[in-house]
Design a protein around this motif. Sequence first.
Motif, mmCIF file in Angstrom:
data_model
loop_
_atom_site.group_PDB
_atom_site.id
_atom_site.type_symbol
_atom_site.label_atom_id
_atom_site.label_comp_id
_atom_site.label_asym_id
_atom_site.label_seq_id
_atom_site.Cartn_x
_atom_site.Cartn_y
_atom_site.Cartn_z
ATOM 1 N N GLY A 75 0.823 -1.205 0.000
ATOM 2 C CA GLY A 75 0.000 0.000 0.000
ATOM 3 C C GLY A 75 0.851 1.247 0.000
ATOM 4 O O GLY A 75 0.553 2.226 -0.705
ATOM 5 N N ALA A 76 1.938 1.223 0.789
ATOM 6 C CA ALA A 76 2.809 2.398 0.847
ATOM 7 C C ALA A 76 3.399 2.681 -0.526
ATOM 8 O O ALA A 76 3.442 3.831 -0.978
ATOM 9 N N VAL A 77 3.823 1.621 -1.214
ATOM 10 C CA VAL A 77 4.434 1.806 -2.535
ATOM 11 C C VAL A 77 3.386 2.307 -3.524
ATOM 12 O O VAL A 77 3.606 3.300 -4.246
ATOM 13 N N ALA A 78 2.226 1.646 -3.533
ATOM 14 C CA ALA A 78 1.174 2.055 -4.469
ATOM 15 C C ALA A 78 0.746 3.492 -4.197
ATOM 16 O O ALA A 78 0.578 4.295 -5.123
ATOM 17 N N GLY A 79 0.591 3.822 -2.923
ATOM 18 C CA GLY A 79 0.177 5.177 -2.562
ATOM 19 C C GLY A 79 1.195 6.203 -3.019
ATOM 20 O O GLY A 79 0.842 7.277 -3.514
ATOM 21 N N ALA A 80 2.478 5.873 -2.865
ATOM 22 C CA ALA A 80 3.526 6.808 -3.276
ATOM 23 C C ALA A 80 3.439 7.082 -4.769
ATOM 24 O O ALA A 80 3.506 8.239 -5.217
ATOM 25 N N VAL A 81 3.264 6.006 -5.548
ATOM 26 C CA VAL A 81 3.188 6.179 -6.997
ATOM 27 C C VAL A 81 1.989 7.065 -7.351
ATOM 28 O O VAL A 81 2.112 8.010 -8.143
ATOM 29 N N VAL A 82 0.845 6.781 -6.734
ATOM 30 C CA VAL A 82 -0.363 7.529 -7.085
ATOM 31 C C VAL A 82 -0.235 9.002 -6.691
ATOM 32 O O VAL A 82 -0.473 9.902 -7.493
ATOM 33 N N VAL A 83 0.178 9.257 -5.436
ATOM 34 C CA VAL A 83 0.201 10.640 -4.958
ATOM 35 C C VAL A 83 1.197 11.494 -5.742
ATOM 36 O O VAL A 83 0.926 12.646 -6.064
ATOM 37 N N VAL A 84 2.344 10.906 -6.084
ATOM 38 C CA VAL A 84 3.350 11.706 -6.794
ATOM 39 C C VAL A 84 3.004 11.853 -8.276
ATOM 40 O O VAL A 84 3.163 12.925 -8.853
ATOM 41 N N ALA A 85 2.514 10.777 -8.868
ATOM 42 C CA ALA A 85 2.345 10.805 -10.326
ATOM 43 C C ALA A 85 1.021 11.414 -10.774
ATOM 44 O O ALA A 85 0.941 11.982 -11.867
ATOM 45 N N ILE A 86 -0.028 11.315 -9.938
ATOM 46 C CA ILE A 86 -1.356 11.747 -10.385
ATOM 47 C C ILE A 86 -1.398 13.207 -10.862
ATOM 48 O O ILE A 86 -1.966 13.499 -11.918
ATOM 49 N N PRO A 87 -0.767 14.150 -10.125
ATOM 50 C CA PRO A 87 -0.829 15.530 -10.630
ATOM 51 C C PRO A 87 -0.250 15.660 -12.046
ATOM 52 O O PRO A 87 -0.772 16.427 -12.860
ATOM 53 N N ARG A 88 0.802 14.890 -12.332
ATOM 54 C CA ARG A 88 1.412 14.962 -13.666
ATOM 55 C C ARG A 88 0.492 14.336 -14.704
ATOM 56 O O ARG A 88 0.364 14.827 -15.818
ATOM 57 N N VAL A 89 -0.163 13.243 -14.315
ATOM 58 C CA VAL A 89 -1.080 12.585 -15.253
ATOM 59 C C VAL A 89 -2.253 13.516 -15.564
ATOM 60 O O VAL A 89 -2.617 13.705 -16.726
ATOM 61 N N ILE A 90 -2.805 14.116 -14.512
ATOM 62 C CA ILE A 90 -3.919 15.047 -14.715
ATOM 63 C C ILE A 90 -3.488 16.171 -15.648
ATOM 64 O O ILE A 90 -4.208 16.548 -16.578
ATOM 65 N N GLU A 91 -2.281 16.691 -15.412
ATOM 66 C CA GLU A 91 -1.750 17.790 -16.216
ATOM 67 C C GLU A 91 -1.708 17.401 -17.699
ATOM 68 O O GLU A 91 -2.136 18.150 -18.572
ATOM 69 N N GLN A 92 -1.199 16.188 -17.965
ATOM 70 C CA GLN A 92 -1.077 15.740 -19.351
ATOM 71 C C GLN A 92 -2.446 15.609 -19.998
ATOM 72 O O GLN A 92 -2.653 16.036 -21.130
#
Lengths: 424, 298, 366
Positions: free
Chosen positions: C290-307
């Motif tokens: 969960g910690a790993v998955a959460g890290a990926v989501v929280v860090v990457a989501i703003p960039r994905v939304i931006e794209q």
Amino acid sequence: MRRFRWRAVVALAAVVALSAAACGGRDDEGSKEPTKKGAPATTAGFDGKTITLGVITPQTGIASIIGIPLTKGGEVFFKGLNAKGGIAGKYPVELEIRDSQYNANTAQQNYSDLRNKVVMIEQILGTDVTNAVLKQMQADNMVASPATLDAEWVRDPNLLPIAAPYQIEAINGLSYWVTEGGGEGKTLCALASDDLYGEAGLDGVEFAQKDLDFKMGKVVRFAPDTSNFSSQVQQLSSGCDAVFLAALPNATLSLMGTAATSKLDVRWIGLAPTWVGLLASGATGTYLKDHFWLAAQGPEWGDVSVPGMKMMIEDQKKFAPDQKPDLYFAFGYSQAFTVAKLLEKAVERGDLSHKGIMDALNELGTVDTMGAAGSYTYGPPEDRKPPEETTIFSVDPAAADVGFLKAVKTNYISDAAKKFEFPK
Amino acid sequence: MTDFLNLLVSGVALGAQYSLVALGFVVIYRATGVINFAQGGFCVLGAYLAYNFHNTWGVPFYLALVLTALAGAGVGALVDVTVLRRFVGQPPFVVIMLTIGLLILIEQIVPSVWGADPLPLGDPWGLRTVSPGGVDIKVSDLWTVGIVAVVLAGFFAFFRFSRMGVAMRATAVDLEAAMAQGIPAHRVYRVSWSIAGLVAALAGLTLAAGGGGVRLDIELVALTAFPVIILGGLDSPGGAVAGGLLIGVAQVMSGKYQPEHATWLGQGFPIVMPYVVMIIVLLVRPYGLFGQRKVRRI
Amino acid sequence: MARPGTLLVTRPEQRLRLLPTNWYKAFVILLAVVWLTVPINLSDAWLDVLARCGVAAIGAIGLNLLTGYTGQISLAHAFFIAIGAYTAAWLGVRSDLPFLLWLPATFVVGALVGALFGPFALRVRGDYLAILSIGLLYIGQHIFVNWTSFTGGRPGTSTGAPAAIGPLDFADLNLFDQAYSRRQGLFWLVWLVVAIVALLARNIVRTRPGRAMQAVRDRDVAAEVVGVSNARYTISAFALSSGLAAVAGGLYGVVALTVSPADFGGAPGLLLSVQYVAMIIIGGIGTIGGAVAGAVVVVAIPRVIEQISNSVAIPFVGPGEPISLFAFNNMIYGALVIVTLVFEPRGMVAGWERVKAYWRTWPLAD
């Protein structure tokens, strides 16, 4: 037995993947050398027709007060330029804007996103933010134009700063106070935020002190997120005839409220980033009218006797008719003007690659903003020389048409400022 | 001496603003055990609502003040009804995260509606001062202190005498036991969020008054309120006020005297000062000055 | 050999295995293949985002050991990340120690500082501790700005510490006559460290210390009664979590090349710490995955939304419309946090477990 098999599978997968990996390397250098003189080769951010520039600036959050008009100024300039065909009359410019939220971490990600999509960074706002991406830019040979006036930028090979740095603004402001504002022989105190920007301002004060006839009083520093200035104002309430101010708009708002209620009778001399239009409203505005001078770049808003301002007002009326008078908008416009000059040079050299733009910067020479933000001499880093002119503004709460700032002395160059040397 | 009194007065005024923000935290913490990170967002929203009532719709200022308080309460209730009521019984951690999500939303909605530039509130207090005995006191500061006094008196009366107040105290002590007694937990939560919204709106208004301006960074005051609520005790309204005044005065005083007498503490120490006070107090009294000790069970 | 299905757990060891089923083994192999091939197929820009995700994952695993397993709430994680970044700058850049020395040393320094903070947690509890730890961020900011010989003061310090393991220099990788970009190399390096840290963390939580930590979390007084030292495990958890935060900080420095108090101190520090809390809550509290998955989501989501929002037209959003694109991106982010919690308050891992349980028992259960 079962254990053994599972290891074999991993080993096999590793080999398969590694051999795949062996075909997927790539170099850090994004662009190729130019092929022929004349038409620049396509490269990151240039597809042969359109030039793409990056912008890393706060578009949300507290610092967006500055970031939004600044970016708008750049956009309006390029709209005007594109209407005439673009850079060198044939390459229109597009801006890729990324919201840094004024956060060093986010800005680095913005930069990573942009580095292979743009020719250069047209505007980056914030000393911390610029510092955070500078190392990566050096690795990529990327050029950026910072929207802060730090003196460290002057000799940085990757940066294209514009206008007179804070030191010069400070020296000119104080010089004006001493020579024409009755400050001769009087005592100057200083109130500066406890960061690099405040330090730069105090540098200028220190230099001015050697050259000008005034006595130095208290120097008070405050943390950048201070919201209550009663103790600072009280420290300044005795033994100061004038106070030099290096602060950001949020701090100035709280500070001037307190100074006005305490009826602090001093002459304030503030650097450009102290200003925000709201200062001119209400009782604070009445106080500032009598007590505040702003030392900033560029002429009064709408002063069409200055060609650079005339050009900006024409573009603004055409492309952003709703824009209110704003120092940051004007700054963004001048910045885009300078960037366009650099790009023209690069096109002339036939190379729009990152390295090509850096070379163009080294050969650029003097860019004259036609009075909007002085004449900056670029070229090799050790020869660069920022402009020396500063406009002294006073506050007029009734003059909404010029953003409440009346020029007292336009593009003033003091003798002291001419003597200031930037460390090589 | 006048210098000292002047500083004391402005310290008290600053402390009163901290207290208002802290009271909002305390109300929610008492009822739900959650630290509401969106409190700063509620303050900003309050300031902009006050701007709308007074400047855009031209409501007289003192009426606008009341309307702002009511609208703030409405915002609190709305947030509870739409989002938070689904989370009764979830671990506090999850709800804290939720309030952070709310804060992100409010931070974007406000500039989308009103723009990013600071706006004048146009309050009649402005920069006016009264000077009893040579001490300058801003009228807006007097009003802030007055509002804090009224709110605190209201709290006292509400929790002591009203049915809902007593119910809220019961839920704070033991949710399950209170529900078993027929206390409607949902209503208790909704009232708590409304009160928090009301207090926050008033805090935002007082921060914007007196020449400060209606601006986005009002929310930062919530960060300074953290040491205040801890100092007083997370669940004690009286403690929030005491803690606010203590931190406000200490911050202003250290701004004046630390650079003169204790330079070795470094530049910018007054900003850190509240946290230093907080850590020292917590080490001596782990539940703050007036907080309730938790009984630890096996 | 017929083996009982995974639904029927008859012995406790079954639950404690590192890889309980063949599916797990297959999953690990799949991850290894993904790890090797991702840098070939993704652009440098996305690799940079993913390397930052990896750095965050290491920090989030650390925070999860403290918060998820030991029940101590800390918002000072950014402070320990800063300690790691500055230590790496000192050991790796200014003293020029190799990767295999400076990285473990960074862990040790972080763990020691964390252990110093641990005793506070024995005195101050729960939400009070959370806010006490915010104090550490502000005091940290003060120290970072003023202690210029160690931190470089406000302008910060350069942190491009060496990233070579033996002959393999991940910052400038050459394999089989093939040159790899810095971002490709750093992706491999960071996620290699993530894998090692995840393995260590999983081994800690499934053995005695892990069970002791959970006992302290669930019933501290009862744990003390049966002989689990509260002080020992709380302080160890703090040391372990800060040590991992420091490792994350050291690697962050390698990715970012420069750090300053603007990254970790005061308000930006609080923002960063809150993001770490968000990672473990959204991912699933008390689980390593969960910690790993959460890290990926929280860090990457703003960039994905931006794209996505850059390429799609959205009504009322954009230049000249009431809502700017940038404000809209942040709104979506905030809304995603809320919606995720509304649907699955116990995080993504809990959601995954639910899906798994549904298919395992299908069509018997609904």
